[in-house]
Motif scaffolding. Structure first.
Motif, PDB file in Angstrom:
ATOM      1  N   ILE A   1       0.845  -1.202   0.000  1.00 53.70           N
ATOM      2  CA  ILE A   1       0.000   0.000   0.000  1.00 53.70           C
ATOM      3  C   ILE A   1       0.875   1.245   0.000  1.00 53.70           C
ATOM      4  CG2 ILE A   1      -1.693   1.311   1.342  1.00 53.70           C
ATOM      5  CD1 ILE A   1      -2.695  -1.436   2.390  1.00 53.70           C
ATOM      6  N   TYR A   2       1.967   1.191   0.754  1.00 55.52           N
ATOM      7  CA  TYR A   2       2.877   2.333   0.885  1.00 55.52           C
ATOM      8  C   TYR A   2       4.168   2.062   0.125  1.00 55.52           C
ATOM      9  CZ  TYR A   2      -0.525   3.405   4.446  1.00 55.52           C
ATOM     10  OH  TYR A   2      -1.711   3.657   5.094  1.00 55.52           O
ATOM     11  N   ARG A   3       4.649   3.085  -0.578  1.00 54.90           N
ATOM     12  CA  ARG A   3       5.798   2.913  -1.476  1.00 54.90           C
ATOM     13  C   ARG A   3       7.129   3.200  -0.813  1.00 54.90           C
ATOM     14  NH1 ARG A   3       0.473   3.695  -3.109  1.00 54.90           N
ATOM     15  NH2 ARG A   3       0.200   3.333  -5.328  1.00 54.90           N
ATOM     16  N   HIS A   4       7.189   4.265  -0.033  1.00 58.70           N
ATOM     17  CA  HIS A   4       8.455   4.633   0.597  1.00 58.70           C
ATOM     18  C   HIS A   4       8.724   3.728   1.795  1.00 58.70           C
ATOM     19  CE1 HIS A   4       9.757   8.110  -1.679  1.00 58.70           C
ATOM     20  NE2 HIS A   4       8.525   8.588  -1.672  1.00 58.70           N
ATOM     21  N   ALA A   5       9.940   3.227   1.884  1.00 61.94           N
ATOM     22  CA  ALA A   5      10.275   2.217   2.891  1.00 61.94           C
ATOM     23  C   ALA A   5       9.942   2.643   4.328  1.00 61.94           C
ATOM     24  CB  ALA A   5      11.749   1.838   2.772  1.00 61.94           C
ATOM     25  N   PRO A   6      10.286   3.859   4.764  1.00 61.40           N
ATOM     26  CA  PRO A   6       9.973   4.224   6.154  1.00 61.40           C
ATOM     27  C   PRO A   6       8.472   4.181   6.446  1.00 61.40           C
ATOM     28  CG  PRO A   6      11.536   5.781   5.197  1.00 61.40           C
ATOM     29  CD  PRO A   6      11.024   4.940   4.072  1.00 61.40           C
ATOM     30  N   LEU A   7       7.679   4.598   5.483  1.00 59.07           N
ATOM     31  CA  LEU A   7       6.230   4.584   5.668  1.00 59.07           C
ATOM     32  C   LEU A   7       5.693   3.155   5.600  1.00 59.07           C
ATOM     33  CD1 LEU A   7       5.838   7.652   3.409  1.00 59.07           C
ATOM     34  CD2 LEU A   7       5.063   7.611   5.740  1.00 59.07           C
ATOM     35  N   ARG A   8       6.251   2.384   4.702  1.00 58.60           N
ATOM     36  CA  ARG A   8       5.815   0.987   4.590  1.00 58.60           C
ATOM     37  C   ARG A   8       6.105   0.225   5.877  1.00 58.60           C
ATOM     38  NH1 ARG A   8       8.039   0.219   0.149  1.00 58.60           N
ATOM     39  NH2 ARG A   8       9.977  -0.776   0.787  1.00 58.60           N
ATOM     40  N   GLN A   9       7.292   0.431   6.420  1.00 58.79           N
ATOM     41  CA  GLN A   9       7.668  -0.270   7.644  1.00 58.79           C
ATOM     42  C   GLN A   9       6.792   0.139   8.819  1.00 58.79           C
ATOM     43  OE1 GLN A   9      11.828   0.718   7.912  1.00 58.79           O
ATOM     44  NE2 GLN A   9      12.359  -0.495   6.108  1.00 58.79           N
ATOM     45  N   ALA A  10       6.416   1.416   8.859  1.00 57.06           N
ATOM     46  CA  ALA A  10       5.635   1.923   9.994  1.00 57.06           C
ATOM     47  C   ALA A  10       4.145   1.632   9.862  1.00 57.06           C
ATOM     48  CB  ALA A  10       5.859   3.425  10.138  1.00 57.06           C
ATOM     49  N   TRP A  11       3.622   1.606   8.634  1.00 58.94           N
ATOM     50  CA  TRP A  11       2.176   1.637   8.439  1.00 58.94           C
ATOM     51  C   TRP A  11       1.566   0.425   7.761  1.00 58.94           C
ATOM     52  CZ3 TRP A  11       1.863   7.238   6.037  1.00 58.94           C
ATOM     53  CH2 TRP A  11       2.187   8.172   7.035  1.00 58.94           C
ATOM     54  N   GLU A  12       2.324  -0.333   6.998  1.00 58.56           N
ATOM     55  CA  GLU A  12       1.730  -1.353   6.126  1.00 58.56           C
ATOM     56  C   GLU A  12       0.875  -2.368   6.887  1.00 58.56           C
ATOM     57  OE1 GLU A  12       1.055  -2.971   2.271  1.00 58.56           O
ATOM     58  OE2 GLU A  12       2.163  -1.162   2.828  1.00 58.56           O
ATOM     59  N   ASP A  13       1.414  -2.947   7.932  1.00 56.96           N
ATOM     60  CA  ASP A  13       0.687  -4.002   8.649  1.00 56.96           C
ATOM     61  C   ASP A  13      -0.603  -3.467   9.270  1.00 56.96           C
ATOM     62  OD1 ASP A  13       2.671  -5.745   7.935  1.00 56.96           O
ATOM     63  OD2 ASP A  13       3.652  -5.788   9.903  1.00 56.96           O
ATOM     64  N   ARG A  14      -0.515  -2.276   9.860  1.00 56.38           N
ATOM     65  CA  ARG A  14      -1.697  -1.696  10.504  1.00 56.38           C
ATOM     66  C   ARG A  14      -2.767  -1.356   9.470  1.00 56.38           C
ATOM     67  NH1 ARG A  14       0.802   1.755  13.594  1.00 56.38           N
ATOM     68  NH2 ARG A  14       0.323   3.736  12.572  1.00 56.38           N
ATOM     69  N   ALA A  15      -2.348  -0.846   8.318  1.00 59.59           N
ATOM     70  CA  ALA A  15      -3.316  -0.514   7.270  1.00 59.59           C
ATOM     71  C   ALA A  15      -4.021  -1.771   6.778  1.00 59.59           C
ATOM     72  CB  ALA A  15      -2.611   0.184   6.112  1.00 59.59           C
ATOM     73  N   ARG A  16      -3.269  -2.816   6.548  1.00 53.41           N
ATOM     74  CA  ARG A  16      -3.886  -4.058   6.064  1.00 53.41           C
ATOM     75  C   ARG A  16      -4.846  -4.636   7.098  1.00 53.41           C
ATOM     76  NH1 ARG A  16      -2.266  -6.141   1.347  1.00 53.41           N
ATOM     77  NH2 ARG A  16      -0.575  -5.012   0.321  1.00 53.41           N
ATOM     78  N   ALA A  17      -4.487  -4.532   8.353  1.00 54.74           N
ATOM     79  CA  ALA A  17      -5.387  -5.026   9.406  1.00 54.74           C
ATOM     80  C   ALA A  17      -6.693  -4.235   9.413  1.00 54.74           C
ATOM     81  CB  ALA A  17      -4.696  -4.945  10.760  1.00 54.74           C
ATOM     82  N   ASN A  18      -6.602  -2.924   9.260  1.00 55.64           N
ATOM     83  CA  ASN A  18      -7.803  -2.088   9.221  1.00 55.64           C
ATOM     84  C   ASN A  18      -8.670  -2.423   8.008  1.00 55.64           C
ATOM     85  OD1 ASN A  18      -7.440  -0.538  11.561  1.00 55.64           O
ATOM     86  ND2 ASN A  18      -6.182   0.964  10.510  1.00 55.64           N
ATOM     87  N   LEU A  19      -8.041  -2.579   6.848  1.00 53.66           N
ATOM     88  CA  LEU A  19      -8.791  -2.882   5.642  1.00 53.66           C
ATOM     89  C   LEU A  19      -9.481  -4.238   5.738  1.00 53.66           C
ATOM     90  CD1 LEU A  19      -6.159  -1.642   3.024  1.00 53.66           C
ATOM     91  CD2 LEU A  19      -8.363  -0.580   3.510  1.00 53.66           C
ATOM     92  N   GLU A  20      -8.764  -5.227   6.251  1.00 50.87           N
ATOM     93  CA  GLU A  20      -9.342  -6.565   6.375  1.00 50.87           C
ATOM     94  C   GLU A  20     -10.500  -6.577   7.377  1.00 50.87           C
ATOM     95  OE1 GLU A  20      -5.904  -8.836   7.307  1.00 50.87           O
ATOM     96  OE2 GLU A  20      -5.178  -8.872   5.227  1.00 50.87           O
ATOM     97  N   ALA A  21     -10.345  -5.815   8.463  1.00 53.94           N
ATOM     98  CA  ALA A  21     -11.421  -5.742   9.449  1.00 53.94           C
ATOM     99  C   ALA A  21     -12.658  -5.093   8.843  1.00 53.94           C
ATOM    100  CB  ALA A  21     -10.955  -4.967  10.677  1.00 53.94           C
ATOM    101  N   GLU A  22     -12.475  -4.013   8.082  1.00 52.30           N
ATOM    102  CA  GLU A  22     -13.630  -3.371   7.441  1.00 52.30           C
ATOM    103  C   GLU A  22     -14.262  -4.295   6.428  1.00 52.30           C
ATOM    104  OE1 GLU A  22     -14.980   0.472   4.744  1.00 52.30           O
ATOM    105  OE2 GLU A  22     -12.845   0.233   5.246  1.00 52.30           O
ATOM    106  N   LEU A  23     -13.439  -5.002   5.671  1.00 49.38           N
ATOM    107  CA  LEU A  23     -13.964  -5.914   4.642  1.00 49.38           C
ATOM    108  C   LEU A  23     -14.893  -6.964   5.276  1.00 49.38           C
ATOM    109  CD1 LEU A  23     -13.804  -6.416   1.613  1.00 49.38           C
ATOM    110  CD2 LEU A  23     -11.846  -7.916   2.030  1.00 49.38           C
ATOM    111  N   LYS A  24     -14.527  -7.440   6.431  1.00 48.26           N
ATOM    112  CA  LYS A  24     -15.367  -8.428   7.112  1.00 48.26           C
ATOM    113  C   LYS A  24     -16.731  -7.851   7.479  1.00 48.26           C
ATOM    114  CE  LYS A  24     -11.614 -11.190   9.099  1.00 48.26           C
ATOM    115  NZ  LYS A  24     -10.932 -11.595  10.356  1.00 48.26           N
ATOM    116  N   THR A  25     -16.751  -6.572   7.846  1.00 49.34           N
ATOM    117  CA  THR A  25     -18.032  -5.959   8.214  1.00 49.34           C
ATOM    118  C   THR A  25     -18.934  -5.769   7.004  1.00 49.34           C
ATOM    119  OG1 THR A  25     -17.342  -3.638   7.924  1.00 49.34           O
ATOM    120  CG2 THR A  25     -16.841  -4.687  10.054  1.00 49.34           C
ATOM    121  N   LEU A  26     -18.348  -5.732   5.810  1.00 53.67           N
ATOM    122  CA  LEU A  26     -19.120  -5.510   4.587  1.00 53.67           C
ATOM    123  C   LEU A  26     -19.644  -6.813   4.010  1.00 53.67           C
ATOM    124  CD1 LEU A  26     -16.818  -2.867   2.885  1.00 53.67           C
ATOM    125  CD2 LEU A  26     -19.000  -2.432   4.027  1.00 53.67           C
TER     126      LEU A  26
END
Length: 212
Positions: free
Chosen positions: A186-211
């Motif tokens: 989801i994130y291209r720059h390494a510092p942002l990917r390392q900090a945010w990728e896992d949390r973003a995917r968890a949020n997206l997957e959780a929302e997907l389940k509610t839909l």
């Protein structure tokens, strides 16, 4: 604390705009009025500020940081939740190029900012596009927020699309979430990917389940 208007003027000056201070300030006020339109629930001044804050924090990742800042200001300058496809992004890109040209920005700067704005339609960038990558990463930063902030974001998106029936909204939103989750990252720059990728995917997957 520097005002948003001052941040706009500084970015425009940094990118080469030659208009007078009064004209630049007036353009900033006009943009803030657009970001405050009543149809906006998520794509508001608060979103603009959040995107700019990420760009400022990670500005060293982007060779053309002021152009990225201008693209942040302009990427949702045109926003109609009832528009189809990438109409908003295309119209915002066209608006961006025209406005910056009027403000005396070099033609190549106006064209580049318009290109960056267009990237936010699908958040797809080439491998060698650090400016575009930072803009897209900043625009998607909300996906990696806390569960409470993410819930507030999804609620605001739903309010923007209140005209869409529930079933249609669930279908469209599901497509958006699946497309994001299918990205290699989801994130291209390494510092942002390392900090945010896992949390973003968890949020997206959780929302997907509610839909589902």
């Amino acid at each position: 604390m520097t005002s948003l208007g001052d941040r706009w003027v500084a970015a425009a000056r940094g990118a080469g705009a030659t208009a007078g201070d009064a004209d630049l300030a007036a353009a900033g006020e006009y943009l803030l009025a657009r970001w405050s339109e009543p149809q906006r629930q998520y794509h508001t001044v608060a979103h603009l500020t959040a995107v700019l804050d990420v760009i400022d924090e990670f500005a060293t990742l982007a060779p053309g940081a002021d152009r990225v800042r201008l693209a942040a200001w302009l990427h949702d300058a045109v926003y109609d939740p009832r528009a189809l496809g990438d109409t908003n992004e295309r119209d915002s890109a066209e608006f961006a190029e025209g406005l910056l040209t009027t403000l005396g920005a070099p033609d190549e700067v106006a064209a580049e900012v318009a290109r960056l704005v267009g990237l936010t339609a699908g958040h797809a960038t080439n491998d060698d596009d650090p400016d575009g990558e930072l803009l897209c990463d900043a625009d998607l930063a909300i996906l990696a927020s806390t569960p409470d902030d993410y819930a507030a974001y999804t609620a605001a998106i739903r309010r923007e699309y209140a005209h869409v029936p529930d079933e249609a909204f669930r279908g469209g939103r599901t497509q958006v979430l699946k497309a994001l989750l299918e990205l290699p990252s989801i994130y291209r720059h390494a510092p942002l990917r390392q900090a945010w990728e896992d949390r973003a995917r968890a949020n997206l997957e959780a929302e997907l389940k509610t839909l589902g």
